[in-house]
Design a protein around this motif. Structure first.
Motif, PDB file in Angstrom:
ATOM      1  N   ASP A 106       0.835  -1.206   0.000  1.00 15.41           N
ATOM      2  CA  ASP A 106       0.000   0.000   0.000  1.00 15.41           C
ATOM      3  C   ASP A 106       0.869   1.254   0.000  1.00 15.41           C
ATOM      4  N   ALA A 107       1.951   1.225   0.764  1.00 17.80           N
ATOM      5  CA  ALA A 107       2.870   2.365   0.776  1.00 17.80           C
ATOM      6  C   ALA A 107       3.576   2.492  -0.573  1.00 17.80           C
ATOM      7  N   ALA A 108       3.924   1.361  -1.174  1.00 14.91           N
ATOM      8  CA  ALA A 108       4.619   1.381  -2.465  1.00 14.91           C
ATOM      9  C   ALA A 108       3.730   1.972  -3.555  1.00 14.91           C
ATOM     10  N   ASP A 109       2.419   1.759  -3.474  1.00 16.56           N
ATOM     11  CA  ASP A 109       1.502   2.320  -4.473  1.00 16.56           C
ATOM     12  C   ASP A 109       1.542   3.845  -4.475  1.00 16.56           C
ATOM     13  N   PHE A 110       1.851   4.443  -3.357  1.00 14.89           N
ATOM     14  CA  PHE A 110       1.956   5.901  -3.295  1.00 14.89           C
ATOM     15  C   PHE A 110       3.264   6.404  -3.908  1.00 14.89           C
ATOM     16  N   LEU A 111       4.293   5.562  -3.937  1.00 14.88           N
ATOM     17  CA  LEU A 111       5.615   5.997  -4.373  1.00 14.88           C
ATOM     18  C   LEU A 111       6.019   5.473  -5.748  1.00 14.88           C
ATOM     19  N   PHE A 112       5.700   4.216  -6.057  1.00 14.79           N
ATOM     20  CA  PHE A 112       6.079   3.605  -7.334  1.00 14.79           C
ATOM     21  C   PHE A 112       4.942   3.801  -8.325  1.00 14.79           C
ATOM     22  N   ARG A 113       5.161   4.627  -9.324  1.00 13.49           N
ATOM     23  CA  ARG A 113       4.110   4.992 -10.280  1.00 13.49           C
ATOM     24  C   ARG A 113       4.401   4.373 -11.641  1.00 13.49           C
ATOM     25  N   SER A 114       4.032   3.107 -11.778  1.00 19.03           N
ATOM     26  CA  SER A 114       4.307   2.395 -13.024  1.00 19.03           C
ATOM     27  C   SER A 114       3.569   3.011 -14.207  1.00 19.03           C
ATOM     28  N   ASN A 115       2.368   3.493 -13.989  1.00 21.58           N
ATOM     29  CA  ASN A 115       1.588   4.059 -15.088  1.00 21.58           C
ATOM     30  C   ASN A 115       2.202   5.358 -15.599  1.00 21.58           C
ATOM     31  N   THR A 116       2.783   6.148 -14.710  1.00 23.85           N
ATOM     32  CA  THR A 116       3.466   7.371 -15.119  1.00 23.85           C
ATOM     33  C   THR A 116       4.711   7.027 -15.929  1.00 23.85           C
ATOM     34  N   MET A 117       5.455   6.013 -15.487  1.00 27.08           N
ATOM     35  CA  MET A 117       6.635   5.584 -16.239  1.00 27.08           C
ATOM     36  C   MET A 117       6.236   5.081 -17.624  1.00 27.08           C
ATOM     37  N   ASN A 118       5.165   4.308 -17.679  1.00 30.53           N
ATOM     38  CA  ASN A 118       4.710   3.780 -18.964  1.00 30.53           C
ATOM     39  C   ASN A 118       4.208   4.893 -19.878  1.00 30.53           C
ATOM     40  N   LEU A 119       3.555   5.894 -19.317  1.00 32.00           N
ATOM     41  CA  LEU A 119       3.113   7.033 -20.122  1.00 32.00           C
ATOM     42  C   LEU A 119       4.314   7.748 -20.735  1.00 32.00           C
ATOM     43  N   LYS A 120       5.388   7.905 -19.973  1.00 35.10           N
ATOM     44  CA  LYS A 120       6.591   8.558 -20.503  1.00 35.10           C
ATOM     45  C   LYS A 120       7.173   7.764 -21.665  1.00 35.10           C
ATOM     46  N   ILE A 121       7.170   6.438 -21.568  1.00 38.06           N
ATOM     47  CA  ILE A 121       7.676   5.601 -22.657  1.00 38.06           C
ATOM     48  C   ILE A 121       6.818   5.801 -23.908  1.00 38.06           C
ATOM     49  N   ILE A 122       5.514   5.815 -23.740  1.00 37.63           N
ATOM     50  CA  ILE A 122       4.613   6.002 -24.878  1.00 37.63           C
ATOM     51  C   ILE A 122       4.790   7.392 -25.480  1.00 37.63           C
ATOM     52  N   LYS A 123       4.878   8.407 -24.637  1.00 35.54           N
ATOM     53  CA  LYS A 123       5.021   9.779 -25.142  1.00 35.54           C
ATOM     54  C   LYS A 123       6.323   9.962 -25.913  1.00 35.54           C
ATOM     55  N   ARG A 124       7.420   9.384 -25.408  1.00 40.56           N
ATOM     56  CA  ARG A 124       8.689   9.476 -26.138  1.00 40.56           C
ATOM     57  C   ARG A 124       8.583   8.811 -27.504  1.00 40.56           C
ATOM     58  N   HIS A 125       7.917   7.655 -27.555  1.00 38.29           N
ATOM     59  CA  HIS A 125       7.733   6.961 -28.828  1.00 38.29           C
ATOM     60  C   HIS A 125       6.888   7.800 -29.782  1.00 38.29           C
ATOM     61  N   LEU A 126       5.786   8.339 -29.286  1.00 41.61           N
ATOM     62  CA  LEU A 126       4.920   9.154 -30.136  1.00 41.61           C
ATOM     63  C   LEU A 126       5.632  10.418 -30.612  1.00 41.61           C
ATOM     64  N   ASP A 127       6.385  11.060 -29.741  1.00 39.88           N
ATOM     65  CA  ASP A 127       7.100  12.279 -30.122  1.00 39.88           C
ATOM     66  C   ASP A 127       8.117  12.002 -31.231  1.00 39.88           C
ATOM     67  N   LYS A 128       8.733  10.822 -31.174  1.00 38.70           N
ATOM     68  CA  LYS A 128       9.753  10.481 -32.166  1.00 38.70           C
ATOM     69  C   LYS A 128       9.137   9.985 -33.474  1.00 38.70           C
ATOM     70  N   HIS A 129       8.140   9.108 -33.380  1.00 30.32           N
ATOM     71  CA  HIS A 129       7.608   8.436 -34.571  1.00 30.32           C
ATOM     72  C   HIS A 129       6.320   9.048 -35.121  1.00 30.32           C
ATOM     73  N   HIS A 130       5.636   9.825 -34.331  1.00 31.02           N
ATOM     74  CA  HIS A 130       4.388  10.467 -34.750  1.00 31.02           C
ATOM     75  C   HIS A 130       4.388  11.914 -34.249  1.00 31.02           C
ATOM     76  N   PRO A 131       5.266  12.761 -34.791  1.00 31.99           N
ATOM     77  CA  PRO A 131       5.376  14.123 -34.263  1.00 31.99           C
ATOM     78  C   PRO A 131       4.092  14.937 -34.388  1.00 31.99           C
ATOM     79  N   ALA A 132       3.217  14.571 -35.304  1.00 31.46           N
ATOM     80  CA  ALA A 132       1.942  15.310 -35.448  1.00 31.46           C
ATOM     81  C   ALA A 132       1.037  15.072 -34.249  1.00 31.46           C
ATOM     82  N   ALA A 133       1.282  14.011 -33.484  1.00 31.83           N
ATOM     83  CA  ALA A 133       0.454  13.693 -32.311  1.00 31.83           C
ATOM     84  C   ALA A 133       0.884  14.481 -31.080  1.00 31.83           C
TER      85      ALA A 133
END
Length: 138
Positions: A106-133
């Motif tokens: 329960d404490a780890a859920d407040f500190l470890f944000r896997s969804n935020t990390m995954n969003l950053k991975i997706i955003k970097r991919h989109l910025d590189k491969h789909h700049p119009a997005a």
């Protein structure tokens, strides 16, 4: 306003298209819901459904794992490289494993944000491969 662009009850638009722009808006909305829906009064720390629902033993962890896996599924639909998908899956798996440990999880859920990390991975991919997005974050 087109039917797929109408505002939803929480006040943000969730587009239904398969284009990179729509996918970006959906994953950003889900990450916001899971990780930064509201702030804890007094300490002003953002938390989301991942931390709150994770307090429910087992069922909460299952629900948040499924929602986190949805981000990986959206990334797969963007034809992201397998190594990025594996990395995102590992983030979700680690979050789930930590969440299964009573109290510590329960404490780890407040500190470890896997969804935020995954969003950053997706955003970097989109910025590189789909700049119009790309969107201006505000």
């Amino acid at each position: 306003m087109p039917d797929d662009q109408r505002p939803r009850p929480m006040g943000f638009v969730v587009p239904m298209g398969g284009d990179p722009q729509s996918v970006r808006q959906r994953v950003e909305a889900l990450e916001m819901l899971l990780e930064r829906s509201f702030r804890i009064p007094g300490i002003n720390y953002p938390v989301g459904l991942d931390a709150v629902v994770g307090l429910v033993p087992v069922l909460g962890d299952v629900v948040t794992t499924v929602m986190g896996a949805y981000l990986v599924w959206e990334a797969r639909n963007l034809n992201m490289p397998r190594w990025k998908l594996w990395r995102m899956g590992a983030n979700v798996a680690l979050d789930t494993a930590l969440g299964l440990v009573p109290v510590v999880g329960d404490a780890a859920d407040f500190l470890f944000r896997s969804n935020t990390m995954n969003l950053k991975i997706i955003k970097r991919h989109l910025d590189k491969h789909h700049p119009a997005a790309r969107m201006i974050d505000g």
